[in-house]
Write an enzyme that holds these catalytic residues in place. Structure first.
Site, PDB file in Angstrom:
ATOM      1  N   ASP A  29       0.889  -1.173   0.000  1.00  0.00           N
ATOM      2  CA  ASP A  29       0.000   0.000   0.000  1.00  0.00           C
ATOM      3  C   ASP A  29       0.923   1.218   0.000  1.00  0.00           C
ATOM      4  O   ASP A  29       1.423   1.624   1.045  1.00  0.00           O
ATOM      5  CB  ASP A  29      -0.873  -0.032   1.260  1.00  0.00           C
ATOM      6  CG  ASP A  29      -1.872   1.124   1.287  1.00  0.00           C
ATOM      7  OD1 ASP A  29      -2.210   1.636   0.209  1.00  0.00           O
ATOM      8  OD2 ASP A  29      -2.291   1.503   2.391  1.00  0.00           O
ATOM      9  N   ASP A  44      -2.119   0.890   7.238  1.00  0.00           N
ATOM     10  CA  ASP A  44      -1.485   0.641   5.934  1.00  0.00           C
ATOM     11  C   ASP A  44      -0.977  -0.797   5.826  1.00  0.00           C
ATOM     12  O   ASP A  44      -0.955  -1.378   4.748  1.00  0.00           O
ATOM     13  CB  ASP A  44      -0.317   1.614   5.720  1.00  0.00           C
ATOM     14  CG  ASP A  44      -0.694   3.034   6.061  1.00  0.00           C
ATOM     15  OD1 ASP A  44      -0.923   3.819   5.135  1.00  0.00           O
ATOM     16  OD2 ASP A  44      -0.796   3.336   7.259  1.00  0.00           O
ATOM     17  N   GLU A  89      -1.374  -1.281  -4.679  1.00  0.00           N
ATOM     18  CA  GLU A  89      -2.612  -0.520  -4.882  1.00  0.00           C
ATOM     19  C   GLU A  89      -2.442   0.421  -6.068  1.00  0.00           C
ATOM     20  O   GLU A  89      -1.422   1.101  -6.202  1.00  0.00           O
ATOM     21  CB  GLU A  89      -2.979   0.282  -3.627  1.00  0.00           C
ATOM     22  CG  GLU A  89      -4.328   0.966  -3.821  1.00  0.00           C
ATOM     23  CD  GLU A  89      -4.854   1.618  -2.557  1.00  0.00           C
ATOM     24  OE1 GLU A  89      -5.025   0.912  -1.554  1.00  0.00           O
ATOM     25  OE2 GLU A  89      -5.087   2.839  -2.580  1.00  0.00           O
TER      26      GLU A  89
END
Lengths: 182, 182
Positions: free
Chosen positions: A7, A141, A68
């Protein structure tokens, strides 16, 4: 199949490692975050993220990386840093010859909660449940990175199986055509 | 002082090497571009840019790198790729221990033409003139990269001189204070 989910972010780059395969139980390996300070020069921050991601790749030897997907329509002030952090992470993985998949936040949410519009808390709760953890990994995260890895195990794993099955089908069909002299 | 200027982009990443120092004539070394195809996966494109930038660093051994600063308010569809390409380039330079400076397009224009609002053609013409070339390097990204290098030689070089002069002043002042027993 072991997947490293990433992420991306300059201040906190979440990392999560999950083992699993379609139709089998998921197994949580580890999750955490590489942090860099906004006091640092951009070049130092990017280098810090590169070193962090590389050390995770070296230590956990994933088979694939899931990152992501960054959208430009997000908060403009943070999106540039996110894009830059993701570029460094993707390049690390590609340099190691690893396949890199990217998923949108709603694809990840849909994978772990069934809804692409799930709240952050719901995603965290499902990450803990599906990985048989007492609580979701911290910081958020890290949990999001684990969710990305799970998403890839389910979606990417399925895509890989379809791709392999198609290759197998075409290989057999080719053999059959050659046998018939077509 | 040898500077590698980088005008980041996924499709064409401009690179230009210029030698020079404040108050001395500039000397053009080379300029060109690393190209990647939009047919490639993002990971392949970023890896291609990394390899290209690294090979220029290895071959031309610059003392510093100057990269165009990316703004989020530009064309949203290309800005993400530009941010990602710049991240890879900056990380390459930082990994090699090189100082990395970044300049806005208008800072570069002002450095080579005297006006931050100069047209692209005017910038190209001044790059050719200041580097004593018959024409600006091609493609335009290569000329823009050379302009970034020139901008850093003038602006960064001046900043470096001021920083060194200040250090020297403070060092001497410190010596004087110590000599007076302050």
């Amino acid at each position: 199949m072991r997947v490293l989910g990433i992420d991306p972010g300059l201040t906190r780059c979440g990392l999560g490692v999950v083992d699993g395969a379609l139709g089998r139980r998921l197994s949580f390996v580890t999750a955490g975050a590489v942090r860099t300070s906004s006091d640092w020069e951009l070049s130092e921050r990017l280098l810090g993220i590169e070193r962090g991601v590389q050390s995770w790749l070296d230590e956990y030897c994933p088979d694939a990386v899931a990152v992501e997907r960054v959208f430009a329509q997000h908060n403009v002030s943070t999106v540039m840093g996110t894009a830059q952090a993701s570029a460094v992470a993707i390049t690390c993985a590609a340099r190691g010859g690893l396949p890199v998949a990217s998923y949108t936040p709603s694809e990840v949410k849909a994978a772990v909660t069934g809804s692409g519009r799930a709240e952050k808390q719901q995603v965290q709760a499902m990450v803990a449940r599906l990985l048989a953890l007492e609580a979701a990994p911290k910081p958020a995260d890290a949990a999001d990175a684990a969710a990305l890895a799970m998403c890839h195990i389910w979606r990417g794993g399925a895509q890989d199986r379809i791709a392999r099955a198609q290759q197998e089908f075409h290989r057999k069909a080719g053999t059959a055509r050659r046998a018939r002299g077509v």
